[in-house]
Design an enzyme around this catalytic site. Sequence first.
Site, PDB file in Angstrom:
ATOM      1  N   ASP A 193       0.818  -1.215   0.000  1.00 26.68           N
ATOM      2  CA  ASP A 193       0.000   0.000   0.000  1.00 26.68           C
ATOM      3  C   ASP A 193       0.855   1.270   0.000  1.00 26.68           C
ATOM      4  O   ASP A 193       1.962   1.279   0.541  1.00 26.68           O
ATOM      5  CB  ASP A 193      -0.911  -0.021   1.230  1.00 26.68           C
ATOM      6  CG  ASP A 193      -2.054   0.968   1.114  1.00 26.68           C
ATOM      7  OD1 ASP A 193      -2.337   1.450   0.001  1.00 26.68           O
ATOM      8  OD2 ASP A 193      -2.671   1.267   2.153  1.00 26.68           O
ATOM      9  N   ASN A 211     -10.621  -3.329  -6.275  1.00 28.48           N
ATOM     10  CA  ASN A 211      -9.797  -2.375  -7.035  1.00 28.48           C
ATOM     11  C   ASN A 211     -10.344  -2.068  -8.435  1.00 28.48           C
ATOM     12  O   ASN A 211      -9.883  -1.125  -9.083  1.00 28.48           O
ATOM     13  CB  ASN A 211      -8.339  -2.850  -7.126  1.00 28.48           C
ATOM     14  CG  ASN A 211      -7.562  -2.677  -5.837  1.00 28.48           C
ATOM     15  OD1 ASN A 211      -6.618  -3.417  -5.555  1.00 28.48           O
ATOM     16  ND2 ASN A 211      -7.943  -1.687  -5.014  1.00 28.48           N
TER      17      ASN A 211
HETATM   18  C1  FPP Z   1      -2.098  -0.082  -3.320  1.00 27.72           C
HETATM   19  O1  FPP Z   1      -1.608   1.250  -3.270  1.00 27.72           O
HETATM   20  C2  FPP Z   1      -1.523  -0.766  -4.480  1.00 27.72           C
HETATM   21  C3  FPP Z   1      -2.242  -1.371  -5.474  1.00 27.72           C
HETATM   22  C4  FPP Z   1      -3.714  -1.389  -5.477  1.00 27.72           C
HETATM   23  C5  FPP Z   1      -1.572  -1.994  -6.641  1.00 27.72           C
HETATM   24  C6  FPP Z   1      -0.317  -2.781  -6.347  1.00 27.72           C
HETATM   25  C7  FPP Z   1       0.287  -3.208  -7.620  1.00 27.72           C
HETATM   26  C8  FPP Z   1       1.611  -3.232  -7.907  1.00 27.72           C
HETATM   27  C9  FPP Z   1       2.657  -2.898  -6.919  1.00 27.72           C
HETATM   28  C10 FPP Z   1       2.078  -3.540  -9.296  1.00 27.72           C
HETATM   29  C11 FPP Z   1       2.015  -4.934  -9.784  1.00 27.72           C
HETATM   30  C12 FPP Z   1       2.547  -5.974  -8.902  1.00 27.72           C
HETATM   31  C13 FPP Z   1       3.466  -6.947  -9.215  1.00 27.72           C
HETATM   32  C14 FPP Z   1       3.518  -8.141  -8.337  1.00 27.72           C
HETATM   33  C15 FPP Z   1       4.423  -6.914 -10.353  1.00 27.72           C
HETATM   34  P1  FPP Z   1      -2.617   2.461  -3.497  1.00 27.72           P
HETATM   35  O2  FPP Z   1      -2.716   2.721  -4.937  1.00 27.72           O
HETATM   36  O3  FPP Z   1      -3.925   2.166  -2.831  1.00 27.72           O
HETATM   37  O4  FPP Z   1      -1.888   3.633  -2.765  1.00 27.72           O
HETATM   38  P2  FPP Z   1      -2.563   4.884  -2.026  1.00 27.72           P
HETATM   39  O5  FPP Z   1      -3.303   4.325  -0.831  1.00 27.72           O
HETATM   40  O6  FPP Z   1      -1.392   5.714  -1.621  1.00 27.72           O
HETATM   41  O7  FPP Z   1      -3.464   5.544  -3.009  1.00 27.72           O
END
Ligand code: FPP
Length: 250
Positions: A26, A74
């Site tokens: 996150d 998501n």
């Molecule tokens: C949460 O941060 C993150 C996600 C919903 C996506 C995670 C995906 C990756 C790291 C890329 C693909 C993964 C691999 C295994 C290659 P957020 O977007 O909710 O952050 P925020 O809370 O700061 O908005």
Amino acid sequence: MAGTVNITHTAGRAMDPPRHIAIIMDGNGRWAQKRGLPRTAGHKAGAETFRRIATYCKNIGVQYLTVYAFSTENWKRSEGEVSAIMGLLKRYLLEAVDTMEKDHIRLHFFGDMTPISPELRALAHETDEISAHLPEGDFQANVCLNYGGRDEILRAVRQFAADCAAGEKQPEDLDDAMFSGYLDSRGIPDPELIIRPSGELRLSNFLLWQCAYSELYFTDVLWPDFDEAELDRAIAAYQGRDRRFGGVKK
Ligand code: FPP
């Protein structure tokens, strides 16, 4: 039953690194916003952090790393953000097809893959096949994609009910180990340690069955900034915990 894991716990202080670490990756969006970049740049940096932390886990003897890459919720994000995340996963899988055998890294997916693009599903199938040929003791990364803990439990319950209706199972035979065998995580021990960076103090539908006795570790560091030293701190905190599993301190 094939694929189940006996749920036995050893109480006391955990000296070894956890066998299974799970991470809610996150803070990518906030990391990008702080730099005046689009949210997708945060996910790109987050994917790099995943590569780095997976390698580190493997090197220090952690056997399983499970990461939350895309939840059942998501899909509410913009089309651009969803396709950027899927693009990063595709890139990772393309790389993995070429390198996992040589690096001894097994890959597995948790989640309902039905709404995932055929291209990504075909790649996941390819990495599954490669993983099946690697020794079971090799490091394994589990990527949660279109995953929700409640959805996983519902899919397991539906399958168990169908097996009962077909006369293959009896409701009274259901116990922890048998139920675990219906989950995406079948055959994999529960995570001893779950880490959530970015300052949020919740599990957000992650591994709801498996987290029963997991130690939880929260840090304010945003996922793209999470590094080996942060993981060492999380493991040290875990090793300082007294794990009793409902028993009493000896
Ligand atoms: C949460 O941060 C993150 C996600 C919903 C996506 C995670 C995906 C990756 C790291 C890329 C693909 C993964 C691999 C295994 C290659 P957020 O977007 O909710 O952050 P925020 O809370 O700061 O908005």
